[in-house]
Scaffold this active site. Structure first.
Site, PDB file in Angstrom:
ATOM      1  N   LYS A  45       6.791   6.408   1.738  1.00 44.54           N
ATOM      2  CA  LYS A  45       7.482   5.536   2.701  1.00 44.54           C
ATOM      3  C   LYS A  45       8.109   4.355   1.951  1.00 44.54           C
ATOM      4  O   LYS A  45       7.455   3.753   1.101  1.00 44.54           O
ATOM      5  CB  LYS A  45       6.479   4.959   3.719  1.00 44.54           C
ATOM      6  N   SER A 132       3.791   1.151  13.354  1.00 49.30           N
ATOM      7  CA  SER A 132       4.639   0.209  12.607  1.00 49.30           C
ATOM      8  C   SER A 132       6.087   0.697  12.537  1.00 49.30           C
ATOM      9  O   SER A 132       7.020  -0.106  12.571  1.00 49.30           O
ATOM     10  CB  SER A 132       4.099   0.025  11.185  1.00 49.30           C
TER      11      SER A 132
HETATM   12  O1  PNS Z   1      -1.461   3.337   7.445  1.00 48.06           O
HETATM   13  P1  PNS Z   1      -1.444   4.722   6.866  1.00 48.06           P
HETATM   14  O2  PNS Z   1      -0.138   4.960   6.131  1.00 48.06           O
HETATM   15  O3  PNS Z   1      -1.743   5.789   7.886  1.00 48.06           O
HETATM   16  O4  PNS Z   1      -2.634   4.764   5.781  1.00 48.06           O
HETATM   17  C1  PNS Z   1      -2.860   5.902   4.982  1.00 48.06           C
HETATM   18  C2  PNS Z   1      -3.790   5.547   3.807  1.00 48.06           C
HETATM   19  C3  PNS Z   1      -3.228   4.368   3.047  1.00 48.06           C
HETATM   20  C4  PNS Z   1      -5.169   5.184   4.336  1.00 48.06           C
HETATM   21  C5  PNS Z   1      -3.903   6.793   2.883  1.00 48.06           C
HETATM   22  O5  PNS Z   1      -2.605   7.244   2.550  1.00 48.06           O
HETATM   23  C6  PNS Z   1      -4.673   6.494   1.606  1.00 48.06           C
HETATM   24  O6  PNS Z   1      -5.884   6.452   1.631  1.00 48.06           O
HETATM   25  N1  PNS Z   1      -3.949   6.287   0.494  1.00 48.06           N
HETATM   26  C7  PNS Z   1      -4.548   5.992  -0.796  1.00 48.06           C
HETATM   27  C8  PNS Z   1      -4.461   7.207  -1.720  1.00 48.06           C
HETATM   28  C9  PNS Z   1      -5.556   8.203  -1.393  1.00 48.06           C
HETATM   29  O7  PNS Z   1      -6.731   7.921  -1.482  1.00 48.06           O
HETATM   30  N2  PNS Z   1      -5.122   9.434  -1.002  1.00 48.06           N
HETATM   31  C10 PNS Z   1      -6.015  10.498  -0.638  1.00 48.06           C
HETATM   32  C11 PNS Z   1      -6.380  10.465   0.825  1.00 48.06           C
HETATM   33  S1  PNS Z   1      -7.039  12.005   1.303  1.00 48.06           S
END
Ligand code: PNS
Length: 164
Positions: A45, A132
């Site tokens: 994003k 958002s």
């Molecule tokens: O607000 P969002 O975009 O729904 O949040 C998603 C988020 C940030 C929680 C997720 O993308 C995340 O944990 N990103 C960090 C990288 C990671 O750990 N990825 C594996 C998740 S299975």
């Protein structure tokens, strides 16, 4: 009900934080001893606000809540959660459409760090339509988002789009 003496992390991109996110933070605060709102970037994003702008906006919007801190992290959520000694990951579930992605993420995260439990909280139903992306689109085209976001975020959105 006594609070669980646990540290919860509420992770997300929060670009920007909405009243739906705030509702989840308030619920988490009522359940856990301390809550870290953890902001990160989502490589798929293009963000409207920088991570530090997002952190500042969340800090301001949560300033009256006790035991809430705001941090940023990069890399894997579970590495960050282990470093922080977190017990719980909090995620909001608005509708069934959120479920598949959240379920997959929670199961992968459990494989990565089985001691850390993902807990899903539902916001007040008046926020189920909010996210958002919608807020940014409405604000970009001069729609009124004052009931969707905290006041400081509303001001930042107006400022960000004023020259468009
Ligand atoms: O607000 P969002 O975009 O729904 O949040 C998603 C988020 C940030 C929680 C997720 O993308 C995340 O944990 N990103 C960090 C990288 C990671 O750990 N990825 C594996 C998740 S299975």
């Amino acid at each position: 009900m006594p609070k669980e003496k646990k540290l919860a992390i509420y992770p997300g991109t929060f670009d920007p934080i909405t009243n739906g996110h705030l509702d989840i933070i308030q619920r988490a605060v009522s359940l856990f001893e301390s809550v870290i709102v953890a902001v990160t970037t989502n490589p798929s994003k293009a963000p409207l606000f920088t991570v530090s702008e997002r952190v500042n906006m969340i800090e301001e919007a949560t300033s009256k809540l006790e035991n809430v801190t705001v941090e940023n992290f990069s890399g894997l959520l579970m590495h960050y959660a282990e470093k922080r000694n977190a017990d719980v990951i909090v995620r909001g579930l608005r509708a069934i459409t959120d479920f598949e992605y959240e379920f997959q993420m929670a199961l992968v995260n459990r494989k990565l760090a089985g001691d850390i439990v993902t807990v899903f909280l539902m916001p007040n139903e008046k926020y189920t339509y909010l996210n958002s992306t919608i807020v940014k689109e409405v604000a970009k085209f001069d729609g009124d988002v004052s009931s969707f976001v905290p006041q400081n975020v509303h001001e930042n959105l107006i400022d960000r789009f004023k020259n468009e």
